[in-house]
Design a protein around this motif. Structure first.
Motif, mmCIF file in Angstrom:
data_model
loop_
_atom_site.group_PDB
_atom_site.id
_atom_site.type_symbol
_atom_site.label_atom_id
_atom_site.label_comp_id
_atom_site.label_asym_id
_atom_site.label_seq_id
_atom_site.Cartn_x
_atom_site.Cartn_y
_atom_site.Cartn_z
ATOM 1 N N ALA A 247 8.799 -6.161 -20.319
ATOM 2 C CA ALA A 247 9.514 -4.911 -20.582
ATOM 3 C C ALA A 247 9.755 -4.210 -19.253
ATOM 4 N N ALA A 248 10.852 -3.461 -19.187
ATOM 5 C CA ALA A 248 11.254 -2.812 -17.940
ATOM 6 C C ALA A 248 10.570 -1.466 -17.762
ATOM 7 N N VAL A 249 10.204 -1.185 -16.519
ATOM 8 C CA VAL A 249 9.774 0.142 -16.097
ATOM 9 C C VAL A 249 11.021 0.839 -15.565
ATOM 10 N N VAL A 250 11.357 2.002 -16.110
ATOM 11 C CA VAL A 250 12.627 2.642 -15.760
ATOM 12 C C VAL A 250 12.414 3.988 -15.083
ATOM 13 N N ASN A 251 13.473 4.408 -14.358
ATOM 14 C CA ASN A 251 13.454 5.733 -13.751
ATOM 15 C C ASN A 251 14.045 6.756 -14.718
ATOM 16 N N GLN A 252 14.288 7.965 -14.237
ATOM 17 C CA GLN A 252 14.769 9.026 -15.114
ATOM 18 C C GLN A 252 16.145 8.731 -15.704
ATOM 19 N N ASN B 50 1.881 -9.488 -14.575
ATOM 20 C CA ASN B 50 2.654 -9.354 -13.345
ATOM 21 C C ASN B 50 3.490 -8.081 -13.327
ATOM 22 N N LEU B 51 3.715 -7.601 -12.119
ATOM 23 C CA LEU B 51 4.721 -6.573 -11.862
ATOM 24 C C LEU B 51 5.757 -7.195 -10.944
ATOM 25 N N THR B 52 7.022 -7.148 -11.348
ATOM 26 C CA THR B 52 8.102 -7.686 -10.536
ATOM 27 C C THR B 52 9.148 -6.608 -10.307
ATOM 28 N N VAL B 53 9.918 -6.775 -9.242
ATOM 29 C CA VAL B 53 11.059 -5.907 -8.966
ATOM 30 C C VAL B 53 12.270 -6.799 -8.731
ATOM 31 N N VAL C 120 0.815 -1.215 0.000
ATOM 32 C CA VAL C 120 0.000 0.000 0.000
ATOM 33 C C VAL C 120 0.850 1.267 0.000
ATOM 34 N N SER C 121 2.120 1.147 0.400
ATOM 35 C CA SER C 121 2.976 2.335 0.439
ATOM 36 C C SER C 121 3.867 2.462 -0.782
ATOM 37 N N ASN C 122 3.874 1.438 -1.664
ATOM 38 C CA ASN C 122 4.749 1.455 -2.826
ATOM 39 C C ASN C 122 4.056 2.164 -3.985
ATOM 40 N N GLU C 123 4.641 3.247 -4.441
ATOM 41 C CA GLU C 123 4.024 4.068 -5.486
ATOM 42 C C GLU C 123 3.896 3.307 -6.799
ATOM 43 N N LEU C 124 4.925 2.538 -7.151
ATOM 44 C CA LEU C 124 4.879 1.807 -8.419
ATOM 45 C C LEU C 124 3.762 0.777 -8.419
ATOM 46 N N VAL C 125 3.587 0.066 -7.315
ATOM 47 C CA VAL C 125 2.517 -0.924 -7.217
ATOM 48 C C VAL C 125 1.160 -0.251 -7.399
#
Length: 243
Positions: A193-198, A91-94, A67-72
């Motif tokens: 595919a990857a979700v990336v930061n800046q 799925n979403l994985t880290v 609940v605190s993870n912004e990406l989730v």
């Protein structure tokens, strides 16, 4: 924490001596820690066998993380849309060191492996989400991760040689997605595919998993690749402008 992680799923119940052996603690220390964890509600003790097991209270940590993870939070509606559109598991994985961890999962009626749930860990080097995540790292980081990974040949299709894995990562960087077939689970096909930061580093990966009986290569790979690329791109931060 050593006591809690001793319950790794291979055994549901552990005696005090088994906990001491698994953690490397002496009996006295193991007894103190199990008493404290039981008092706090994180371990349950069977009054007859005197063995311990994990308490459902540990799920509090999972709940607070999710609940605190912004990406989730941001990814949830996208995964729901993907699942509805494809009727496949999404799925979403880290990445967690050399592994990937499932932090959000929406299953379909035709889900291939119901034992994969939120919290499940799989090796990064032979899973589509893991390869998508590794492809965003520099060569030195990849070398370090592979050197610390037990590169097991899970199936005849598993690519477990460091040189071949690195060649594969180079292709993934060019095409923008990772694709695996039968490499960890026989009959499982995954596109990610990857979700990336800046900075272009992965903070997560989106994947669609399809059982082989429902797979049509000519129809599905490009379609699912476009879907995960589009979804990951919508969740990614905009790249910083090159100076």
């Amino acid at each position: 924490m050593k006591v809690l992680t001793a319950f790794d799923g291979s055994k549901r119940h552990l005696s005090l001596s088994e906990i001491a052996t698994a953690t490397g603690l002496d009996i006295s220390a193991a007894q103190r820690f199990t008493f404290t964890l039981s008092a706090l509600g994180y371990l349950l003790k069977d009054p007859q066998s005197k063995k311990y097991e994990l308490s459902p209270k540990l799920l509090d940590f999972t709940y607070h993380y999710l609940v605190s993870n912004e990406l989730v939070s941001r990814a949830a509606p996208y995964l729901q849309q993907l699942a509805a559109e494809t009727e496949e598991a999404t799925n979403l994985t880290v990445r967690l060191d050399t592994d990937i961890v499932f932090v959000l999962r929406i299953v379909s009626r035709s889900v291939f492996n119901a034992n994969v749930i939120v919290g499940s860990r799989l090796p990064a080097y032979c899973t589509a989400p893991g390869l998508a995540l590794l492809a965003t790292l520099d060569e030195a980081e990849v070398d370090d991760i592979l050197a610390r990974t037990n590169l097991v040949q899970f199936t005849p299709a598993t690519v477990a040689q460091p040189r071949k894995i690195k060649e594969r990562l180079a292709r993934i960087r060019k095409q923008g997605y990772a694709h695996t077939e039968d490499e960890y689970f026989m009959g499982d096909i995954s596109t990610a595919a990857a979700v990336v930061n800046q900075d272009g580093r992965a903070i997560g990966a989106i994947n669609i998993a399809v059982p082989r009986v429902r797979w049509n290569a000519e129809r599905d790979e490009r379609r699912f690749a476009d879907l995960v690329i589009q979804t990951a791109g919508a969740l990614s931060a905009r790249r910083r402008q090159e100076s």
